[in-house]
Design a protein around this motif. Structure first.
Motif, PDB file in Angstrom:
ATOM      1  N   LEU A  43       0.809  -1.214   0.000  1.00  0.00           N
ATOM      2  CA  LEU A  43       0.000   0.000   0.000  1.00  0.00           C
ATOM      3  C   LEU A  43       0.842   1.264   0.000  1.00  0.00           C
ATOM      4  N   ARG A  44       2.159   1.147   0.227  1.00  0.00           N
ATOM      5  CA  ARG A  44       3.052   2.297   0.105  1.00  0.00           C
ATOM      6  C   ARG A  44       3.594   2.425  -1.313  1.00  0.00           C
ATOM      7  N   TRP A  96      -1.047   0.730 -10.212  1.00  0.00           N
ATOM      8  CA  TRP A  96      -0.987   0.305  -8.820  1.00  0.00           C
ATOM      9  C   TRP A  96      -1.047   1.482  -7.846  1.00  0.00           C
ATOM     10  N   VAL A  97      -0.610   2.664  -8.308  1.00  0.00           N
ATOM     11  CA  VAL A  97      -0.744   3.859  -7.477  1.00  0.00           C
ATOM     12  C   VAL A  97      -2.219   4.232  -7.356  1.00  0.00           C
ATOM     13  N   ALA A  98      -2.918   4.207  -8.497  1.00  0.00           N
ATOM     14  CA  ALA A  98      -4.352   4.508  -8.473  1.00  0.00           C
ATOM     15  C   ALA A  98      -5.110   3.483  -7.637  1.00  0.00           C
ATOM     16  N   LEU A 130      -5.378  -7.045  -4.123  1.00  0.00           N
ATOM     17  CA  LEU A 130      -5.298  -8.224  -3.266  1.00  0.00           C
ATOM     18  C   LEU A 130      -5.974  -7.868  -1.945  1.00  0.00           C
ATOM     19  N   LEU A 131      -6.987  -8.625  -1.575  1.00  0.00           N
ATOM     20  CA  LEU A 131      -7.772  -8.337  -0.380  1.00  0.00           C
ATOM     21  C   LEU A 131      -7.475  -9.360   0.708  1.00  0.00           C
ATOM     22  N   ASN A 132      -7.528  -8.907   1.941  1.00  0.00           N
ATOM     23  CA  ASN A 132      -7.321  -9.837   3.047  1.00  0.00           C
ATOM     24  C   ASN A 132      -8.624 -10.552   3.393  1.00  0.00           C
ATOM     25  N   GLY A 133      -8.593 -11.350   4.438  1.00  0.00           N
ATOM     26  CA  GLY A 133      -9.762 -12.126   4.794  1.00  0.00           C
ATOM     27  C   GLY A 133     -10.960 -11.284   5.170  1.00  0.00           C
ATOM     28  N   CYS A 138      -4.894  -5.060   0.779  1.00  0.00           N
ATOM     29  CA  CYS A 138      -3.614  -5.213   1.479  1.00  0.00           C
ATOM     30  C   CYS A 138      -2.424  -5.078   0.532  1.00  0.00           C
ATOM     31  N   ALA A 139      -2.629  -5.235  -0.774  1.00  0.00           N
ATOM     32  CA  ALA A 139      -1.543  -5.097  -1.756  1.00  0.00           C
ATOM     33  C   ALA A 139      -2.169  -5.087  -3.144  1.00  0.00           C
ATOM     34  N   ASN A 140      -1.323  -4.886  -4.175  1.00  0.00           N
ATOM     35  CA  ASN A 140      -1.798  -4.881  -5.557  1.00  0.00           C
ATOM     36  C   ASN A 140      -0.918  -5.783  -6.409  1.00  0.00           C
ATOM     37  N   LEU A 141      -1.563  -6.600  -7.199  1.00  0.00           N
ATOM     38  CA  LEU A 141      -0.856  -7.443  -8.161  1.00  0.00           C
ATOM     39  C   LEU A 141      -0.713  -6.665  -9.459  1.00  0.00           C
ATOM     40  N   VAL A 142       0.511  -6.462  -9.907  1.00  0.00           N
ATOM     41  CA  VAL A 142       0.788  -5.650 -11.092  1.00  0.00           C
ATOM     42  C   VAL A 142       1.327  -6.541 -12.205  1.00  0.00           C
TER      43      VAL A 142
END
Length: 300
Positions: A43-44, A96-98, A130-133, A138-142
């Motif tokens: 997320l950063r 991924w920034v967007a 990418l989503l958590n439970g 929680c993150a992005n798949l690029v």
């Protein structure tokens, strides 16, 4: 808690049965052998994983995407440009920034050029969350796909179009292109425009009927039918409503262009009913040289 992506279709039909985040060793092995670039950004906007393809294209790994004030230096260092090849890409254009801001851009094409990279290339970027439970991001798949071949083909096509356009507007013979459905003129060189005693802005986009060409709709239908059957009409005389009241003979060719077709007009001869000095008819024939119309007496 690990995050699972079931049957995620990356590109080119490449399917990973299950992907977890953080990545497992099995996930990393699967991603390394894909023909496209794959990365995971937190997320950063910092990449916690880049497969070998991305590192090859960028000449190594790269750090997090900085905030706007320092982003230009980041883009220059990594050679990330817009597809026009000279303007640096903006921070907001990176998918991924967007995505980290809860926005969706679809895909973004970039041009990659910098010293550590082995060669210049065009890349298509896309991002998936990418989503958590709990369903939180929680993150992005690029994914990064090399689309250099598509851009090279487009550039070759554009060069060919520019070349033939130059020829079209340079030849001395009167030429024009029209839409078979509406009869509107799409292109016309200067010789054709002068032949109709018109101006470019008055001629282009206007149906031939409004220019008093083809007042006889049955004649147009006959030409259209012959073009559909044979692709060519060698000569068809059309009456004009011009100050000199001439009759123009045109040849027509049916040209397939993209998913449709157009008509190519070429003036064959111009006949005046009466010569003012001699009282005899004169034929004006379009010649391939300069000037583009030469006069010869019909009854000599």
């Amino acid at each position: 808690m690990p995050t699972w992506i079931e049957n995620f279709n990356l590109s080119f039909g490449q399917e990973i049965p299950a992907l977890t985040y953080p990545l497992t060793t099995a996930n990393k092995v699967a991603l390394e052998f894909l023909p496209i670039g794959v990365g995971i950004a937190d997320l950063r906007c910092e990449f916690v994983y880049l497969n070998a393809r991305v590192q090859e294209w960028f000449g190594g790994a790269f750090g997090p995407v900085p905030e706007e004030k320092r982003f230009r230096n980041w883009a220059q260092t990594h050679g990330v440009y817009e597809t026009n090849r000279f303007r640096l890409v903006t921070r907001e254009a990176l998918p991924w920034v967007a995505a980290s801001q809860g926005k969706s851009l679809g895909t973004t094409d970039i041009f990659l050029r910098h010293d550590p990279a082995p060669m210049e290339r065009y890349l298509r970027l896309s991002s998936s969350p990418l989503l958590n439970g709990d369903g939180k991001l929680c993150a992005n798949l690029v994914t990064l796909t090399d689309v250099s071949t598509l851009y090279e083909k487009h550039r070759e096509l554009q060069n060919a179009c520019d070349f033939f356009q130059t020829i079209f507007y340079s030849v001395p013979e009167p030429l024009a292109v029209s839409d078979p459905q509406t009869s509107a003129f799409l292109f016309a060189n200067q010789s054709f425009i002068e032949l109709l005693h018109s101006r470019r802005h008055r001629l282009l986009g206007v149906p031939a009927f409004e220019k008093r060409l083809w007042r006889d709709s049955r004649q147009r239908e006959r030409v259209q039918d012959e073009l559909s059957r044979t692709g060519r009409v060698r000569s068809e005389t059309i009456e004009f409503d011009l100050p000199s009241s001439p009759s123009l003979s045109f040849s027509f060719d049916l040209l397939h262009w993209g998913t449709g077709a157009v008509w190519l007009w070429k003036a064959v001869s111009l006949q005046k009913p009466l010569d003012e000095n001699s009282g005899t008819a004169r034929d004006w024939e379009v010649s391939p040289g300069t000037p583009w119309i030469s006069a010869t007496k019909a009854n000599s």
